[in-house]
Design a protein around this motif. Sequence first.
Motif, short mmCIF file in Angstrom:
data_model
loop_
_atom_site.label_atom_id
_atom_site.label_comp_id
_atom_site.label_asym_id
_atom_site.label_seq_id
_atom_site.Cartn_x
_atom_site.Cartn_y
_atom_site.Cartn_z
N LEU A 120 -3.20 -2.44 -6.90
CA LEU A 120 -1.82 -2.90 -6.88
C LEU A 120 -1.81 -4.40 -6.62
CD1 LEU A 120 -0.59 -0.04 -4.54
CD2 LEU A 120 -0.12 -0.19 -6.99
N CYS B 271 -0.68 3.64 -12.98
CA CYS B 271 -1.86 3.83 -12.12
C CYS B 271 -2.21 5.31 -12.01
CB CYS B 271 -1.60 3.25 -10.73
SG CYS B 271 -1.62 1.45 -10.65
N ALA C 119 3.44 2.71 -10.48
CA ALA C 119 2.96 3.98 -9.93
C ALA C 119 2.60 4.94 -11.06
CB ALA C 119 4.02 4.60 -9.03
N GLU D 72 -5.81 6.69 -13.04
CA GLU D 72 -6.62 7.36 -12.02
C GLU D 72 -6.93 8.80 -12.44
OE1 GLU D 72 -7.99 6.26 -9.26
OE2 GLU D 72 -7.04 4.30 -8.93
N SER E 142 0.81 -1.22 0.00
CA SER E 142 0.00 0.00 0.00
C SER E 142 0.85 1.27 0.00
CB SER E 142 -0.94 0.01 1.22
OG SER E 142 -1.88 -1.03 1.15
N THR F 13 -6.16 0.96 -5.08
CA THR F 13 -5.40 2.19 -4.87
C THR F 13 -6.14 3.15 -3.96
OG1 THR F 13 -4.30 1.98 -7.02
CG2 THR F 13 -4.36 4.17 -6.03
N ASP F 14 -7.45 3.31 -4.16
CA ASP F 14 -8.19 4.27 -3.34
C ASP F 14 -8.18 3.85 -1.87
OD1 ASP F 14 -9.87 2.09 -3.60
OD2 ASP F 14 -11.66 3.25 -4.11
N PRO G 273 -1.23 10.42 -1.63
CA PRO G 273 -0.18 10.82 -2.57
C PRO G 273 0.37 12.21 -2.25
CG PRO G 273 -2.32 11.03 -3.59
CD PRO G 273 -2.55 10.37 -2.26
N ALA H 120 1.07 3.60 -2.99
CA ALA H 120 0.01 4.56 -3.31
C ALA H 120 0.46 6.00 -3.11
CB ALA H 120 -1.23 4.28 -2.46
N SER I 197 -5.67 2.19 -0.44
CA SER I 197 -4.30 2.47 0.01
C SER I 197 -4.08 3.95 0.24
CB SER I 197 -3.30 1.96 -1.02
OG SER I 197 -3.42 0.57 -1.22
N TRP I 198 -4.74 4.79 -0.55
CA TRP I 198 -4.59 6.25 -0.39
C TRP I 198 -5.06 6.72 0.99
CZ3 TRP I 198 -6.70 7.86 -5.84
CH2 TRP I 198 -5.62 8.02 -6.72
N ILE J 53 1.43 7.37 -6.36
CA ILE J 53 0.45 7.41 -7.45
C ILE J 53 -0.19 8.80 -7.44
CG2 ILE J 53 -1.61 6.32 -8.42
CD1 ILE J 53 -0.79 3.74 -7.06
#
Length: 300
Positions: free
Chosen positions: A213, A201, A198, A205, A103, A289-290, A298, A106, A292-293, A109
């Motif tokens: 991921l 993605c 990265a 995004e 994660s 990804t969302d 980011p 992220a 992990s964000w 990203i």
Amino acid sequence: RQPLGRVRITNDDSVPAEATLQFYLSNWQRRPTEKRFVLAPQTTQDVDLMALLDPAIVHLQDVSPVQAKVVVTISSRGQVQAIQQTQEVRVYGRGALRWDSVSRAAAFITSTDLTVDGFARSLLVAFEEEARALGTPGRNLIRAMVLFEALKQHEVRYVPDANTPYARSSVDKTTIDHVQYPAEVLKRKAGDCDDLTALYCALLENVGIATALVDYPGHIFPMFDTGISRNDADLLPLDKNLYVVFDERLWIPLEITQLDKSFLHAWRAGVDELSKLSSLNQRRLVVPTDQSWQEYPPAS
């Protein structure tokens, strides 16, 4: 948001004590951070060391040894006592991370980065007519294809990291790896599997395509959402072996390191890799990804 360390303090007296903890990282804090708390009698308490860092730290590229200082002031029985300890720590430059969690990728990203936005949107405008012709079911797919081919035409290439390859860094959680930001990869036109994942993605995004991921053993690569639910699979006439059902939607894995080959080749390679895992492992190793964000937002 994350503590840099932790201090364990014990009050072995029979009365409570008021305490103030100050933490200072030389060169990178303008002033110490401070925390006040009460120590109950005969108790031990772990206190996180938080730091508000100077924004200039993002320009650091090398490893910088610095002194970390902790001062604890105790007030008890009408007396005040101060305890101070220093410890040398290493501050790593931007892009450094440990792969204890996939994660963490992220944070790199950066879908709203101006360089990423300019690269992605200027391309898709030129192919908007083709995207409209395919309609909703194929829109995400054609956009992903265009961005893949654009990276190839931009001459972005996969170059293994000889110093800290992901295969070793992901196994040894103490190893420090370095990830490039997408804008850096576009400028240097080269990156390893985590750099390219990265970047790709971030591009997807940026144009509204959800990504994930894949923490494949010794490797990392992206997946993207086709925008089609499992129940509407017939709207995207694909062989069922060419996609993965994840979160009740159809997703396409992509071996992004194969930028020197066709999109279909990279697509099939991603599917082949996932097919070697059981369904349970697939779900366990795929991290949206969302999601992990939320833990690692980011930072451009």
